[in-house]
Motif scaffolding. Sequence first.
Motif, short mmCIF file in Angstrom:
data_model
loop_
_atom_site.label_atom_id
_atom_site.label_comp_id
_atom_site.label_asym_id
_atom_site.label_seq_id
_atom_site.Cartn_x
_atom_site.Cartn_y
_atom_site.Cartn_z
N PHE A 1 0.62 -4.27 5.73
CA PHE A 1 0.76 -3.90 4.32
C PHE A 1 2.07 -3.18 4.03
O PHE A 1 2.28 -2.70 2.95
CB PHE A 1 -0.41 -3.01 3.87
CG PHE A 1 -1.70 -3.77 3.81
CD1 PHE A 1 -1.89 -4.75 2.86
CD2 PHE A 1 -2.71 -3.52 4.73
CE1 PHE A 1 -3.08 -5.45 2.81
CE2 PHE A 1 -3.90 -4.22 4.69
CZ PHE A 1 -4.08 -5.19 3.72
N ARG A 2 2.94 -3.10 4.97
CA ARG A 2 4.21 -2.40 4.82
C ARG A 2 5.20 -3.20 4.07
O ARG A 2 5.41 -4.30 4.01
CB ARG A 2 4.74 -2.06 6.20
CG ARG A 2 5.66 -0.92 6.20
CD ARG A 2 5.85 -0.48 7.62
NE ARG A 2 6.94 0.45 7.63
CZ ARG A 2 7.74 0.63 8.63
NH1 ARG A 2 7.55 -0.03 9.74
NH2 ARG A 2 8.68 1.50 8.58
N MET B 1 -2.66 5.00 1.98
CA MET B 1 -2.65 4.89 3.44
C MET B 1 -3.24 6.15 4.08
O MET B 1 -4.02 6.06 5.03
CB MET B 1 -1.22 4.66 3.95
CG MET B 1 -1.17 4.39 5.44
SD MET B 1 0.47 3.99 6.02
CE MET B 1 1.28 5.56 5.86
N PHE B 2 -2.89 7.33 3.54
CA PHE B 2 -3.44 8.56 4.09
C PHE B 2 -4.95 8.69 3.82
O PHE B 2 -5.68 9.23 4.65
CB PHE B 2 -2.71 9.79 3.53
CG PHE B 2 -1.40 10.04 4.21
CD1 PHE B 2 -1.32 10.17 5.59
CD2 PHE B 2 -0.23 10.16 3.48
CE1 PHE B 2 -0.12 10.40 6.21
CE2 PHE B 2 0.97 10.39 4.09
CZ PHE B 2 1.04 10.51 5.47
N ILE B 3 -5.41 8.19 2.69
CA ILE B 3 -6.84 8.20 2.41
C ILE B 3 -7.58 7.32 3.40
O ILE B 3 -8.60 7.72 3.97
CB ILE B 3 -7.12 7.76 0.95
CG1 ILE B 3 -6.63 8.83 -0.02
CG2 ILE B 3 -8.60 7.48 0.75
CD1 ILE B 3 -6.67 8.41 -1.47
N VAL B 4 -7.06 6.11 3.64
CA VAL B 4 -7.69 5.21 4.61
C VAL B 4 -7.65 5.82 6.01
O VAL B 4 -8.64 5.79 6.74
CB VAL B 4 -7.00 3.82 4.58
CG1 VAL B 4 -7.47 2.95 5.73
CG2 VAL B 4 -7.25 3.14 3.25
N LEU B 5 -6.51 6.37 6.38
CA LEU B 5 -6.38 7.01 7.69
C LEU B 5 -7.36 8.17 7.85
O LEU B 5 -8.00 8.33 8.89
CB LEU B 5 -4.94 7.49 7.89
CG LEU B 5 -4.56 8.03 9.25
CD1 LEU B 5 -4.68 6.93 10.30
CD2 LEU B 5 -3.16 8.57 9.23
N MET C 1 0.86 -1.17 0.00
CA MET C 1 0.00 0.00 0.00
C MET C 1 0.91 1.23 0.00
O MET C 1 1.77 1.38 0.85
CB MET C 1 -0.89 -0.04 1.25
CG MET C 1 -1.84 1.12 1.37
SD MET C 1 -2.83 1.07 2.87
CE MET C 1 -4.24 0.20 2.30
N ASN C 2 0.69 2.10 -0.96
CA ASN C 2 1.54 3.29 -1.01
C ASN C 2 1.04 4.35 -0.01
O ASN C 2 -0.04 4.22 0.57
CB ASN C 2 1.63 3.85 -2.43
CG ASN C 2 0.30 4.31 -2.96
OD1 ASN C 2 -0.66 4.46 -2.22
ND2 ASN C 2 0.23 4.54 -4.25
#
Length: 65
Positions: A64-65, A6-10, A1-2
């Motif tokens: 996902f890292r 990740m920021f969108i999900v967060l 996951m880029n």
Amino acid sequence: MNMGKMFIVLGMVFIIIGIFWTFIGKLPGDFTFKKGNVTFHFPLMTSIVVSIILSLLFLLINKFR
């Protein structure tokens, strides 16, 4: 996951938490003590819920890292 996804999900998680917090306000396990002019608020259940949510979020990020 880029990082962008990740920021969108967060961000979506924080929006859901914010909506939940607005409508619920105070959870049943939160304690408030008033004596005279002094008020002490101990958010026990809120702390537990936030801890669980953050633990799951960090687990997903690490997976996902």
